[in-house]
Enzyme design. Structure first.
Site, PDB file in Angstrom:
ATOM      1  N   GLY A  46       0.419  -1.211   0.237  1.00 43.38           N
ATOM      2  CA  GLY A  46      -0.043  -0.054   0.005  1.00 43.38           C
ATOM      3  C   GLY A  46       0.620   1.072   0.131  1.00 43.38           C
ATOM      4  N   LYS A  90       4.290  -9.213  -7.158  1.00 41.14           N
ATOM      5  CA  LYS A  90       3.914  -7.222  -6.879  1.00 41.14           C
ATOM      6  C   LYS A  90       5.224  -6.637  -7.888  1.00 41.14           C
ATOM      7  CE  LYS A  90       1.390  -7.143  -2.973  1.00 41.14           C
ATOM      8  NZ  LYS A  90       0.920  -7.339  -1.409  1.00 41.14           N
ATOM      9  N   ASN A 113      12.013 -13.063  -0.606  1.00 39.82           N
ATOM     10  CA  ASN A 113      11.387 -12.632   0.606  1.00 39.82           C
ATOM     11  C   ASN A 113      13.458 -12.046   1.583  1.00 39.82           C
ATOM     12  OD1 ASN A 113      10.980 -12.710   3.695  1.00 39.82           O
ATOM     13  ND2 ASN A 113      10.195 -14.526   3.919  1.00 39.82           N
ATOM     14  N   CYS A 190      18.878   3.882  15.073  1.00 44.27           N
ATOM     15  CA  CYS A 190      18.676   2.759  14.573  1.00 44.27           C
ATOM     16  C   CYS A 190      17.152   2.029  15.134  1.00 44.27           C
ATOM     17  CB  CYS A 190      19.793   1.448  13.916  1.00 44.27           C
ATOM     18  SG  CYS A 190      19.417   0.447  15.031  1.00 44.27           S
ATOM     19  N   CYS A 214      -7.244 -10.357   9.061  1.00 42.93           N
ATOM     20  CA  CYS A 214      -7.249  -8.700   7.789  1.00 42.93           C
ATOM     21  C   CYS A 214      -6.841  -7.938   9.029  1.00 42.93           C
ATOM     22  CB  CYS A 214      -8.200  -8.543   6.886  1.00 42.93           C
ATOM     23  SG  CYS A 214      -7.752  -8.163   5.505  1.00 42.93           S
ATOM     24  N   CYS A 272      25.972  -1.550  14.875  1.00 37.19           N
ATOM     25  CA  CYS A 272      25.107  -0.160  14.909  1.00 37.19           C
ATOM     26  C   CYS A 272      25.772  -0.089  16.105  1.00 37.19           C
ATOM     27  CB  CYS A 272      24.003  -0.122  15.445  1.00 37.19           C
ATOM     28  SG  CYS A 272      23.006   1.463  16.167  1.00 37.19           S
TER      29      CYS A 272
HETATM   30  P1  ATP Z   1      -1.953  -7.299   4.403  1.00 34.73           P
HETATM   31  O1  ATP Z   1      -0.632  -7.592   5.100  1.00 34.73           O
HETATM   32  O2  ATP Z   1      -2.964  -6.313   5.237  1.00 34.73           O
HETATM   33  O3  ATP Z   1      -2.363  -8.289   4.148  1.00 34.73           O
HETATM   34  P2  ATP Z   1      -0.119  -6.235   2.293  1.00 34.73           P
HETATM   35  O4  ATP Z   1       0.712  -7.476   2.544  1.00 34.73           O
HETATM   36  O5  ATP Z   1       0.150  -6.138   1.343  1.00 34.73           O
HETATM   37  O6  ATP Z   1      -1.593  -6.101   3.195  1.00 34.73           O
HETATM   38  P3  ATP Z   1       1.006  -3.840   3.217  1.00 34.73           P
HETATM   39  O7  ATP Z   1       1.237  -3.112   3.709  1.00 34.73           O
HETATM   40  O8  ATP Z   1       0.011  -2.912   2.254  1.00 34.73           O
HETATM   41  O9  ATP Z   1       0.493  -5.203   2.990  1.00 34.73           O
HETATM   42  O10 ATP Z   1       2.529  -3.429   1.627  1.00 34.73           O
HETATM   43  C1  ATP Z   1       3.669  -4.203   2.822  1.00 34.73           C
HETATM   44  C2  ATP Z   1       4.543  -5.158   1.908  1.00 34.73           C
HETATM   45  O11 ATP Z   1       5.387  -5.479   2.580  1.00 34.73           O
HETATM   46  C3  ATP Z   1       3.475  -6.304   1.159  1.00 34.73           C
HETATM   47  O12 ATP Z   1       3.784  -6.066  -0.252  1.00 34.73           O
HETATM   48  C4  ATP Z   1       4.753  -7.641   1.548  1.00 34.73           C
HETATM   49  O13 ATP Z   1       4.358  -8.526   0.926  1.00 34.73           O
HETATM   50  C5  ATP Z   1       6.155  -6.718   1.965  1.00 34.73           C
HETATM   51  N1  ATP Z   1       7.122  -7.202   2.346  1.00 34.73           N
HETATM   52  C6  ATP Z   1       6.508  -7.716   3.851  1.00 34.73           C
HETATM   53  N2  ATP Z   1       7.390  -8.334   4.426  1.00 34.73           N
HETATM   54  C7  ATP Z   1       8.826  -8.728   3.842  1.00 34.73           C
HETATM   55  C8  ATP Z   1       9.760  -9.508   3.193  1.00 34.73           C
HETATM   56  N3  ATP Z   1       9.762  -9.781   4.288  1.00 34.73           N
HETATM   57  N4  ATP Z   1      10.465  -9.364   2.209  1.00 34.73           N
HETATM   58  C9  ATP Z   1       9.220  -9.364   0.807  1.00 34.73           C
HETATM   59  N5  ATP Z   1       9.007  -8.030   2.233  1.00 34.73           N
HETATM   60  C10 ATP Z   1       7.709  -8.166   2.519  1.00 34.73           C
HETATM   61 ZN    ZN Z   2      21.234   0.772  17.268  1.00 37.44          ZN
END
Ligand code: ATP
Ligand code: ZN
Length: 293
Positions: A46, A90, A113, A190, A214, A272
């Site tokens: 988002g 995405k 990830n 940090c 959710c 850090c």
């Molecule tokens: P929701 O959690 O509400 O279903 P979302 O996962 O799209 O929605 P947002 O806050 O819109 O959450 O966006 C956070 C984004 O960060 C997401 O697209 C998620 O896939 C990404 N993200 C979170 N953790 C990791 C990670 N460890 N590695 C790569 N991307 C990540």
């Molecule tokens: Zn620190």
């Protein structure tokens, strides 16, 4: 007549002349420098997707995009992604849309990830690629737009290791508030220096964010936070105005708390503490450089 003759008007179709006017008006010294900058965005949800679109429309040179997720219909209550992109990663969907908006931006898609060993390695290597004598990494700024503590700690680790300036962002689970924060390794706190409330209260975040349950979300709050984040990024990159060390946004009261956080000498992150030492040691040289300016 009341009908305006549009053909008589000089229509300037170049979007950049509007941005270049920032120079003429004395807001920024040299807007064109934006084309030389590279920004990494972690989390294309988002906030991150909207931040990526803003930077693309501003004419940023290169964008590195990281996310492990695919586009879902449940994402349509946010901005940016479209229903026909459901099922795409995405990062690939973002590259598709952004390259259509501005083909001059160099776009890199990393569907991974960052908290896995392999993901972290690729993340670090991609940040380091294209480093030059002027900078230790190949990017000028990292923007964290993830939604969980673990991923933020990993961005923090990478940036402390590399001495990479980054900005963190977040939207609360109830969708009505958010924040942005500037993190300069050794100079500011940090992410591990000042543990956030969830950690301080001893609640495991994984129990807070349950599978299938959710969190609330509003495109408005996410759009505002993305705007605050990219505004701060532009000020940092193009050197105008004051870069915010921390800016909160509470939409219920229209309250914007601002503060500054010093690093914690007892920080549990060794990288850090190392950066803090380095920063202290380079103080005389920095003071001398400031004098000759
Ligand atoms: P929701 O959690 O509400 O279903 P979302 O996962 O799209 O929605 P947002 O806050 O819109 O959450 O966006 C956070 C984004 O960060 C997401 O697209 C998620 O896939 C990404 N993200 C979170 N953790 C990791 C990670 N460890 N590695 C790569 N991307 C990540
Ligand atoms: Zn620190």
């Amino acid at each position: 007549s009341k009908i305006k003759d549009m053909s008589a008007e000089v229509v300037d179709n170049n979007p950049y002349s509007r941005l270049m006017a920032l120079q003429r008006m004395g807001v920024v010294e040299n807007y064109e420098r934006i084309r030389d900058y590279s920004v990494a965005i972690v989390g294309i949800g988002g906030v991150g997707s909207v931040a990526a679109e803003m930077l693309t429309r501003c004419g940023i040179g290169r964008l590195l995009l990281y996310d492990y997720d695919t586009v879902e219909l449940a994402n349509m209550n946010r901005l940016f992604f479209r229903p026909e992109q459901v099922g795409m990663t995405k990062t690939d969907a973002a590259v598709q849309t952004l390259s259509g908006i501005n083909p001059d931006v160099v776009l890199e898609s990393y569907s991974l990830n960052i908290t896995t060993v392999k993901g972290f390695e690729t993340f670090l290597a991609s940040l380091k690629a294209q480093s030059s004598h002027e900078r230790s990494t190949g990017v000028d700024l990292v923007l964290s737009c993830v939604d969980n503590y673990e991923a933020r700690m990993v961005v923090n680790q990478a940036c402390n290791e590399l001495g990479q300036t980054w900005m963190e962002s977040g939207v609360s689970e109830d969708a009505v508030s958010g924040h942005i924060q500037l993190l300069v390794p050794g100079e500011t706190a940090c992410f591990a220096c000042a543990p956030p409330l969830v950690v301080a209260s001893g609640v495991d975040e994984r129990t807070l964010k349950r599978e299938g349950v959710c969190a609330a979300s509003l495109p408005t709050t996410m759009g505002v936070v993305a705007g605050l984040l990219v505004q701060n990024a532009l000020k940092y990159l193009l050197n105008f105005g004051q870069v915010s060390p921390y800016l909160g946004y509470n939409s219920l009261k229209d309250y914007f708390p601002a503060m500054e956080m010093r690093p914690n000498p007892q920080c549990l992150n060794p990288a850090c503490v190392h950066r803090q030492k380095e920063y202290m040691e380079s103080k005389p040289a920095r003071d001398a450089a400031a004098k000759t300016k």
